[in-house]
Design an enzyme around this catalytic site. Structure first.
Site: not given
Length: 423
Positions: A22-23, A94, A118, A123, A309, A331, A401
């Site tokens: 996904k990222n 994001r 989220c 951030r 994650d 993080i 998501r």
């Protein structure tokens, strides 16, 4: 609104195919804005975030088609570009901020809403905008929108020193620098596999990039980029999540498409906890050794460290470990929202700031729980698979998501997982 009902069902076995990342895909898609020629992505995940990015890019003038049941995304941005990314779409995710660099690079100006996503902590966009300003952009924040303009209509190469290794800022600056005049050097760059994947795709399009996968990335700007076809890298977070299914429930599962190089720090902690992981010709095979899970301490760090994650999912495993585990979140400052939900299932967790202390209990018990974010939602499903009785996970829209066909994949290895409409 849907719910997921999980019933503890003992050991699991079989195979789970792991989707594209996904990222990675969310960073690759905005790269279409850099060229008039087609960009095609294969092994794309079928997720709501991908649909949101599709809507955003289409609003900017891209033509996008989903082929092969959504696993192929064909994109073209050959027409007129709209340089305004509106709040109505950007607020949902994001990663929407990743259109800022490409728009500035191609058009010389952009108006982009501040993003959403989220609620796992602050951030800020400062690291993105500071880098682009060093490349000659002027950026003002007005009424929730970043108004950006490149001096002379084109960004210029620069040396950019990030205060910390931000994945999104590295991606944004990389894309912006591909069409900038001169050489851009990113120091303290993120090293994640998704960064390397984006660099590989940009090189196929004609970009000149060196050093991806290290903390210093060098980009020599070119006048134009072409088209390309690129396969999205395996999703290391989905991979790690499903590797935890046999770890939590017992049994043996092969995660198809998995690679050890994507999850080495995570696998080291699994081994320490008493889980066997073996690389096969098709992926990674995970098996739980006899006896209880051993407590381990985990500190989240940028890649190649333990991924933030996977922290929530790892906590679910450690809830029934023998002994006391300490998880330190370095993080995001607001990423233990799943802890109270796990406590509803009988877990013994104490959270103080960025540290959670987990004392293992003999067994979790099913309970109604609420998903607070994407990774928390799947951690509760994993916990429910090992719990006694029935667990009802509410607010599972977060799940869509980041995980495609989660019920189908877990059911395929013998878990009792069902998605229903809330009554």
């Amino acid at each position: 609104m849907d719910q997921i009902i999980v019933t503890g069902s003992g050991p699991v076995s079989g195979q789970i195919p792991i989707a594209g990342a996904k990222n990675a895909c969310l960073a690759l898609m905005p790269a279409t804005l850099l060229s008039e020629e087609p960009l095609t992505l294969t092994n794309a995940p079928r997720l709501s975030d991908i649909r949101t990015m599709t809507q955003l890019l289409e609003s900017l003038g891209a033509e996008i088609s989903a082929l092969s049941d959504g696993q192929v995304i064909a994109m073209s941005c050959h027409g007129e570009i709209n340089t305004r990314a509106d709040y109505d779409i950007v607020r949902k995710m994001r990663a929407s901020n990743l259109v800022l660099g490409p728009l500035l690079a191609r058009e010389g100006h952009a108006v982009v809403s501040l993003p959403g996503g989220c609620a796992i902590g602050a951030r800020p966009m400062d690291i993105h905008t500071d880098g682009l300003e060093k490349m000659g952009a002027t950026i003002e924040l007005r009424e929730g929108y970043l108004h950006a303009k490149a001096s002379g209509g084109r960004l210029k190469g620069a040396v950019i020193d990030f205060p910390f290794a931000s994945v999104g800022a590295t991606e944004n600056i990389m894309m912006a620098a591909t069409l900038a005049k001169g050489t851009t050097v990113i120091n303290n760059a993120a090293r994640e596999p998704e960064i390397v994947d984006l660099a590989d795709c940009l090189r196929k399009m004609g970009a000149q990039i060196d050093g991806d996968g290290t903390s210093t990335i060098t980009i020599e700007g070119v006048d134009r980029l072409g088209g390309a076809t690129h396969q999205v890298v395996t999703d290391r977070i989905e991979l790690g999540t499903y590797m935890l299914a046999p770890a939590i429930c017992g049994g043996e599962v092969e995660c198809l498409g998995g690679k050890l190089s994507l999850v080495e720090s995570f696998v080291a902690k699994l081994n320490e906890a008493g889980i066997d992981v073996e690389e096969t010709a098709s992926g990674l095979k995970v098996a739980r050794k006899t006896g209880p899970i051993k407590a381990v301490n985990v500190t989240t760090e940028p890649f190649p460290g333990f991924p933030t994650d996977l922290q929530a999912q790892m906590m679910a495993l450690l809830c029934t470990a023998e002994g006391t585990s300490v998880l330190e979140e370095k993080i995001f400052e607001n990423r233990f929202m799943h802890a109270p939900e796990l406590e509803r299932m009988g877990a013994d967790i104490e959270v103080h700031g960025g540290t959670a202390t987990v004392k293992g209990v003999k067994r979790l018990k099913g309970a109604p729980v609420m998903a607070t974010d994407l990774r928390a939602s799947v951690s509760l499903i994993l916990a429910g698979m090992a719990a006694e009785g029935e667990t009802v996970v509410n607010r599972v829209y977060h799940l869509d998501r980041g995980y495609e066909h989660v019920v189908r994949k877990l059911s395929g290895i013998g878990a009792k997982v069902e998605r229903v409409k809330a009554s």
